[in-house]
Design a protein around this motif. Structure first.
Motif, PDB file in Angstrom:
ATOM      1  N   GLN A  81       0.829  -1.212   0.000  1.00 52.87           N
ATOM      2  CA  GLN A  81       0.000   0.000   0.000  1.00 52.87           C
ATOM      3  C   GLN A  81       0.861   1.259   0.000  1.00 52.87           C
ATOM      4  N   ILE A  82       1.946   1.244   0.760  1.00 49.30           N
ATOM      5  CA  ILE A  82       2.854   2.400   0.785  1.00 49.30           C
ATOM      6  C   ILE A  82       3.476   2.606  -0.588  1.00 49.30           C
ATOM      7  N   GLU A  83       3.901   1.515  -1.224  1.00 50.10           N
ATOM      8  CA  GLU A  83       4.494   1.609  -2.558  1.00 50.10           C
ATOM      9  C   GLU A  83       3.503   2.162  -3.572  1.00 50.10           C
ATOM     10  N   GLN A  84       2.256   1.689  -3.509  1.00 50.30           N
ATOM     11  CA  GLN A  84       1.233   2.178  -4.438  1.00 50.30           C
ATOM     12  C   GLN A  84       0.951   3.656  -4.218  1.00 50.30           C
ATOM     13  N   ALA A  85       0.896   4.083  -2.954  1.00 53.08           N
ATOM     14  CA  ALA A  85       0.670   5.504  -2.657  1.00 53.08           C
ATOM     15  C   ALA A  85       1.824   6.350  -3.164  1.00 53.08           C
ATOM     16  N   LEU A  86       3.036   5.857  -3.008  1.00 54.60           N
ATOM     17  CA  LEU A  86       4.202   6.589  -3.497  1.00 54.60           C
ATOM     18  C   LEU A  86       4.161   6.719  -5.011  1.00 54.60           C
ATOM     19  N   GLU A  87       3.806   5.636  -5.696  1.00 52.73           N
ATOM     20  CA  GLU A  87       3.723   5.685  -7.161  1.00 52.73           C
ATOM     21  C   GLU A  87       2.680   6.696  -7.628  1.00 52.73           C
ATOM     22  N   ARG A  88       1.568   6.800  -6.900  1.00 51.70           N
ATOM     23  CA  ARG A  88       0.528   7.771  -7.275  1.00 51.70           C
ATOM     24  C   ARG A  88       0.972   9.204  -6.984  1.00 51.70           C
ATOM     25  N   GLU A  89       1.575   9.417  -5.819  1.00 48.33           N
ATOM     26  CA  GLU A  89       1.882  10.773  -5.377  1.00 48.33           C
ATOM     27  C   GLU A  89       3.167  11.340  -5.984  1.00 48.33           C
ATOM     28  N   ASP A  90       4.174  10.501  -6.168  1.00 43.63           N
ATOM     29  CA  ASP A  90       5.450  10.994  -6.695  1.00 43.63           C
ATOM     30  C   ASP A  90       6.082   9.918  -7.569  1.00 43.63           C
ATOM     31  N   GLU A  98       8.207  10.022  -9.969  1.00 46.32           N
ATOM     32  CA  GLU A  98       9.653  10.161 -10.182  1.00 46.32           C
ATOM     33  C   GLU A  98      10.429   9.562  -9.012  1.00 46.32           C
ATOM     34  N   LEU A  99      10.010   9.864  -7.783  1.00 50.23           N
ATOM     35  CA  LEU A  99      10.662   9.292  -6.610  1.00 50.23           C
ATOM     36  C   LEU A  99      10.492   7.773  -6.595  1.00 50.23           C
ATOM     37  N   ALA A 100       9.312   7.293  -6.953  1.00 44.37           N
ATOM     38  CA  ALA A 100       9.076   5.848  -7.007  1.00 44.37           C
ATOM     39  C   ALA A 100      10.014   5.198  -8.018  1.00 44.37           C
ATOM     40  N   ARG A 101      10.234   5.856  -9.158  1.00 41.39           N
ATOM     41  CA  ARG A 101      11.149   5.322 -10.171  1.00 41.39           C
ATOM     42  C   ARG A 101      12.568   5.252  -9.627  1.00 41.39           C
ATOM     43  N   ARG A 102      12.988   6.301  -8.916  1.00 40.35           N
ATOM     44  CA  ARG A 102      14.347   6.313  -8.355  1.00 40.35           C
ATOM     45  C   ARG A 102      14.516   5.250  -7.273  1.00 40.35           C
ATOM     46  N   VAL A 103      13.525   5.089  -6.421  1.00 45.85           N
ATOM     47  CA  VAL A 103      13.587   4.058  -5.380  1.00 45.85           C
ATOM     48  C   VAL A 103      13.669   2.671  -6.028  1.00 45.85           C
ATOM     49  N   ALA A 104      12.898   2.452  -7.071  1.00 49.72           N
ATOM     50  CA  ALA A 104      12.933   1.164  -7.768  1.00 49.72           C
ATOM     51  C   ALA A 104      14.312   0.918  -8.379  1.00 49.72           C
ATOM     52  N   ALA A 105      14.933   1.965  -8.928  1.00 51.16           N
ATOM     53  CA  ALA A 105      16.273   1.822  -9.501  1.00 51.16           C
ATOM     54  C   ALA A 105      17.287   1.472  -8.417  1.00 51.16           C
ATOM     55  N   ILE A 106      17.181   2.120  -7.272  1.00 55.63           N
ATOM     56  CA  ILE A 106      18.088   1.816  -6.158  1.00 55.63           C
ATOM     57  C   ILE A 106      17.886   0.375  -5.698  1.00 55.63           C
ATOM     58  N   ARG A 159      16.890  -2.130  -7.501  1.00 53.42           N
ATOM     59  CA  ARG A 159      17.483  -3.018  -8.501  1.00 53.42           C
ATOM     60  C   ARG A 159      18.989  -3.080  -8.331  1.00 53.42           C
ATOM     61  N   ILE A 160      19.613  -1.928  -8.093  1.00 54.32           N
ATOM     62  CA  ILE A 160      21.067  -1.895  -7.903  1.00 54.32           C
ATOM     63  C   ILE A 160      21.449  -2.718  -6.679  1.00 54.32           C
ATOM     64  N   GLU A 161      20.715  -2.541  -5.583  1.00 59.46           N
ATOM     65  CA  GLU A 161      21.004  -3.288  -4.359  1.00 59.46           C
ATOM     66  C   GLU A 161      20.820  -4.787  -4.566  1.00 59.46           C
ATOM     67  N   ALA A 162      19.801  -5.174  -5.327  1.00 64.37           N
ATOM     68  CA  ALA A 162      19.532  -6.590  -5.538  1.00 64.37           C
ATOM     69  C   ALA A 162      20.641  -7.248  -6.355  1.00 64.37           C
ATOM     70  N   VAL A 163      21.198  -6.521  -7.322  1.00 68.90           N
ATOM     71  CA  VAL A 163      22.242  -7.058  -8.194  1.00 68.90           C
ATOM     72  C   VAL A 163      23.594  -6.996  -7.504  1.00 68.90           C
ATOM     73  N   GLY A 164      23.797  -5.988  -6.660  1.00 70.26           N
ATOM     74  CA  GLY A 164      25.083  -5.838  -6.001  1.00 70.26           C
ATOM     75  C   GLY A 164      26.037  -4.958  -6.772  1.00 70.26           C
ATOM     76  N   GLY A 165      25.544  -4.167  -7.682  1.00 70.47           N
ATOM     77  CA  GLY A 165      26.378  -3.275  -8.464  1.00 70.47           C
ATOM     78  C   GLY A 165      25.521  -2.377  -9.319  1.00 70.47           C
ATOM     79  N   LEU A 166      26.152  -1.642 -10.189  1.00 68.31           N
ATOM     80  CA  LEU A 166      25.420  -0.744 -11.067  1.00 68.31           C
ATOM     81  C   LEU A 166      24.799  -1.522 -12.218  1.00 68.31           C
ATOM     82  N   PRO A 167      23.676  -1.020 -12.772  1.00 69.47           N
ATOM     83  CA  PRO A 167      23.066  -1.713 -13.907  1.00 69.47           C
ATOM     84  C   PRO A 167      24.048  -1.790 -15.078  1.00 69.47           C
ATOM     85  N   GLY A 168      24.116  -2.936 -15.717  1.00 63.48           N
ATOM     86  CA  GLY A 168      25.022  -3.091 -16.848  1.00 63.48           C
ATOM     87  C   GLY A 168      26.455  -3.365 -16.421  1.00 63.48           C
TER      88      GLY A 168
END
Length: 79
Positions: free
Chosen positions: A13-22, A24-32, A34-43
């Motif tokens: 629910q918090i994630e959905q509210a963030l996606e609705r309200e901001d 751009e911030l939701a996109r950045r959090v998702a990118a972070i 992904r980086i944390e899950a992989v253990g490095g930068l994308p690519g």
């Protein structure tokens, strides 16, 4: 320890509210996430190697700076 079902629902629910309200911030959090899950930068699959490379270069720069300071001190003391 994993999250309970209730905690997962609240987090969703918090994630959905963030996606609705901001989106751009939701996109950045998702990118972070992904980086944390992989253990490095994308690519860059060598996350640990890249960190070690940066750490080694940091120490080389630090050692070079210390050497320059010692040489300047010796130059000042010998004149």
């Amino acid at each position: 320890m994993g999250l309970s079902g209730r905690e997962r629902r609240i987090l969703a629910q918090i994630e959905q509210a963030l996606e609705r309200e901001d989106p751009e911030l939701a996109r950045r959090v998702a990118a972070i996430n992904r980086i944390e899950a992989v253990g490095g930068l994308p690519g860059r699959p060598y996350g640990d190697r890249a960190r070690l490379w940066a750490l080694a270069h940091g120490w080389v720069i630090l050692a070079a700076g210390a050497l320059v300071m010692v040489l300047l001190l010796v130059a000042v003391l010998t004149t």
